[in-house]
Design a protein around this motif. Structure first.
Motif, PDB file in Angstrom:
ATOM      1  N   VAL A 163       0.756  -1.277  -0.103  1.00  0.00           N
ATOM      2  CA  VAL A 163       0.254   0.201   0.106  1.00  0.00           C
ATOM      3  C   VAL A 163       0.911   1.164   0.069  1.00  0.00           C
ATOM      4  N   ASP A 164       1.546   1.194   0.311  1.00  0.00           N
ATOM      5  CA  ASP A 164       2.705   2.139   1.031  1.00  0.00           C
ATOM      6  C   ASP A 164       3.672   2.809  -0.598  1.00  0.00           C
ATOM      7  N   PHE A 182       1.728 -11.272  -4.127  1.00  0.00           N
ATOM      8  CA  PHE A 182       2.350 -12.350  -4.113  1.00  0.00           C
ATOM      9  C   PHE A 182       2.291 -13.285  -5.366  1.00  0.00           C
ATOM     10  N   GLU A 183       1.253 -13.671  -5.392  1.00  0.00           N
ATOM     11  CA  GLU A 183       0.867 -14.505  -6.832  1.00  0.00           C
ATOM     12  C   GLU A 183       2.152 -14.908  -8.480  1.00  0.00           C
ATOM     13  N   LYS A 193      10.605  -0.911   1.043  1.00  0.00           N
ATOM     14  CA  LYS A 193      11.189  -2.058   2.226  1.00  0.00           C
ATOM     15  C   LYS A 193      11.321  -3.362   1.104  1.00  0.00           C
ATOM     16  N   GLU A 197      10.191  -8.257   2.705  1.00  0.00           N
ATOM     17  CA  GLU A 197       9.122  -8.161   3.333  1.00  0.00           C
ATOM     18  C   GLU A 197       7.812  -7.422   3.343  1.00  0.00           C
ATOM     19  N   LEU A 199       5.550  -9.071   0.850  1.00  0.00           N
ATOM     20  CA  LEU A 199       4.536 -10.284   0.177  1.00  0.00           C
ATOM     21  C   LEU A 199       3.106  -9.910   0.239  1.00  0.00           C
ATOM     22  N   MET A 200       2.320  -8.941  -0.035  1.00  0.00           N
ATOM     23  CA  MET A 200       0.761  -9.152   0.410  1.00  0.00           C
ATOM     24  C   MET A 200       0.231 -10.031  -1.092  1.00  0.00           C
ATOM     25  N   GLY A 201      -0.564 -10.888  -0.825  1.00  0.00           N
ATOM     26  CA  GLY A 201      -1.579 -11.628  -1.493  1.00  0.00           C
ATOM     27  C   GLY A 201      -2.243 -10.654  -2.463  1.00  0.00           C
ATOM     28  N   THR A 202      -2.593 -10.705  -3.322  1.00  0.00           N
ATOM     29  CA  THR A 202      -3.278 -10.208  -4.058  1.00  0.00           C
ATOM     30  C   THR A 202      -5.441  -9.292  -3.440  1.00  0.00           C
ATOM     31  N   PHE A 203      -5.625 -10.967  -3.201  1.00  0.00           N
ATOM     32  CA  PHE A 203      -7.113 -10.564  -2.303  1.00  0.00           C
ATOM     33  C   PHE A 203      -6.972  -9.363  -1.677  1.00  0.00           C
ATOM     34  N   ALA A 204      -5.410  -9.431  -0.489  1.00  0.00           N
ATOM     35  CA  ALA A 204      -5.184  -8.439   0.532  1.00  0.00           C
ATOM     36  C   ALA A 204      -4.751  -7.031   0.074  1.00  0.00           C
ATOM     37  N   GLN A 208      -6.818  -2.494  -0.845  1.00  0.00           N
ATOM     38  CA  GLN A 208      -5.839  -1.912   0.548  1.00  0.00           C
ATOM     39  C   GLN A 208      -5.797  -0.481  -0.426  1.00  0.00           C
ATOM     40  N   ARG A 211      -8.593   1.821  -1.846  1.00  0.00           N
ATOM     41  CA  ARG A 211      -8.949   2.762  -0.895  1.00  0.00           C
ATOM     42  C   ARG A 211      -8.579   3.912  -0.655  1.00  0.00           C
ATOM     43  N   LEU A 235     -13.285  -6.199  -6.626  1.00  0.00           N
ATOM     44  CA  LEU A 235     -11.912  -6.318  -5.513  1.00  0.00           C
ATOM     45  C   LEU A 235     -12.021  -4.399  -6.267  1.00  0.00           C
TER      46      LEU A 235
ATOM     47  N   GLU B 183      -2.896 -15.447   1.910  1.00  0.00           N
ATOM     48  CA  GLU B 183      -3.680 -14.093   3.692  1.00  0.00           C
ATOM     49  C   GLU B 183      -3.708 -13.915   4.484  1.00  0.00           C
ATOM     50  N   HIS B 227     -16.941  -6.708  -1.092  1.00  0.00           N
ATOM     51  CA  HIS B 227     -16.053  -6.837  -1.948  1.00  0.00           C
ATOM     52  C   HIS B 227     -15.243  -8.227  -2.472  1.00  0.00           C
TER      53      HIS B 227
END
Lengths: 306, 306
Positions: A163-164, A182-183, A193, A197, A199-204, A208, A211, A235, B183, B227
């Motif tokens: 997100v950052d 991540f996928e 970063k 550090e 590693l966010m999945g697409t769904f999460a 975010q 928004r 999403l 996730e 969502h």
């Protein structure tokens, strides 16, 4: 209507589907043109090309299609320390890699004077050729580069793995942001970063990012068919970027054996590793990855290891 | 209509939303009842409870709601080698953990005669109490256990983190499968391969599982709002399991400080680590995780470390 979005209007394409740019010689003008002619946005990963070669590729693309397309570059690492050519590290990694070169009967490459292409020269070539879209990974271009794009009517598109990073891309005045989960295959585009550090999945990641930024978000990572596109839109994405699935195309730069391995690979057979390039990337798990994993920390950074 | 699916009909609930079961005392009969009364399927993670306590909890639940609910257990690791109490390992980890107990002023626990509850006794309590649903993680119950559930009209629900695990759950005759992506908060439910090698994002996992199994798939991991539910359905899921978001509820077993940390945590602030329990789990990154990470390989397996 999903085919009439801010994205499709601004990009001038019928379908909000972007072909992910490939490095390592997998991008091809033919694939880009096939995607753009079919109503998506073809992309070409030009990071390993000199400025002259970029000019040639864009010329070639324009003989194949008059539809919009994107040229993609890597943003160089500012911290020159990380790129310093350390003779000890080079010697160590040479010893580690020599058996693989021997096994394949390939000559070990000489250590070059510099690693990677000259970004400013690459950028000059792009600014002169004015592709409809300039996309980038591994960072955000300098303000003057982004301004030069705007002055020439070149739309810009950055890649975020957190997100950052998406917020930073938005704040820099970039037109679109790819939220790359991540996928996703290939390199993680992380730049704020360490990739490990980030590693966010697409769904999460996608909702975010949606928004937190004001620009349209392109979802990437694990999307390969209409179900994935519909889910990405649910999403909050305004477009999707599909990479690996396009490697199935004859027009891509893949060899038959590569395609067979990619699309017969069983689920879960891909892993994240930095052993190939020095940067964390997702690829098919193989002997080299398994054997080199123990040495992962001592390998040089991208693009030296690459 | 998404509220009238095979799942909602078979479970007898209006909405295909399952509350994820929590371990570590975070499950509560109040939360379960609140979810079930609101039209979802409340769950209770009973893994750390004795058989008697499980009977009590189910009695308590039935005083709070007459709606369907699920009781969740962990399948014990069959390979007893992994659970052998190794005095050297215990001594080593005691030394590592002592400073944290001292800092918090908490007495270091004595080494018990056995780690974990007696699964067969827990299962007997569940079979006697006949909850509408028995769900499980970390494996697949023995054939006789699944048959005993069927005989008593207890629906069964397993958790998969890879396609192979989902296929195995389907083949065992389980009624539903949760496809739990990278996730997801808390423990990774992996059981066929090490959790570290079973890291598929929700976006990639769910559609692949849907294509490979005959039973309804419940999507889990990174879903926290409408969502996400819509996206999960687009990927082919017939229901969703939402865990972390329910920890925001007053009815959950969370303390105010825990809720504050969970829901003010910035994106990317969670990590996967096995330092808390000996099994890979996603939690909020903190000092303990960062400091213990260097010792991760020498820590005992779950449930000893736990």
């Amino acid at each position: 209507m999903w085919t009439d979005t801010e994205m499709t209007r601004r990009l001038g394409i019928p379908y909000p589907i972007i072909q992910g740019p490939f490095g390592g010689g997998l991008s091809s003008a033919r694939l880009l043109a096939a995607v753009s002619e079919a109503g998506g946005l073809g992309s070409f990963g030009a990071n390993n090309l000199s400025a002259d070669k970029i000019t040639q590729v864009i010329d070639e693309i324009r003989t194949l299609t008059d539809k919009p397309f994107a040229i993609n570059l890597s943003i160089p690492i500012e911290d020159s320390e990380r790129l310093a050519i350390n003779a000890d590290v080079i010697k160590e990694v040479t010893t580690l890699l020599a058996p693989y070169y021997n096994q394949l009967g390939v000559q070990f490459p000489a250590v070059p004077d510099r690693f990677g292409q000259d970004f400013d020269a690459q950028m000059d070539a792009i600014l002169a050729a004015r592709p409809p879209v300039f996309s980038f990974v591994f960072g955000i271009p300098r303000t003057d580069v982004l301004q030069a794009c705007r002055d020439r009517g070149i739309l810009t598109c950055g890649t975020a793995t957190t997100v950052d990073e998406a917020v930073a891309i938005d704040a820099a005045g970039v037109d679109f942001v790819v939220a790359s989960g991540f996928e996703a295959g290939g390199h993680r585009g992380s730049f704020l970063k360490p990739a490990e550090e980030s590693l966010m999945g697409t769904f999460a990641l996608v909702p975010q990012v949606v928004r937190r930024v004001s620009i349209p978000v392109i979802a990437a990572g694990g999307i390969a068919d209409g179900h994935g596109i519909a889910a990405a839109f649910a999403l909050g994405a305004k477009a999707v970027q599909i990479g690996t699935a396009f490697l199935a195309c004859d027009e891509s730069g893949t060899e038959a054996l590569h395609r067979e391995r990619l699309f017969s690979a069983r689920a879960g057979d891909t892993v994240l590793s930095r052993v190939f390039s020095g940067r964390l990337a997702r690829g098919i798990r193989n002997e080299f990855i398994d054997e080199m994993r123990a040495h992962e920390v001592q390998l040089p950074q991208y693009p030296v290891q690459n």
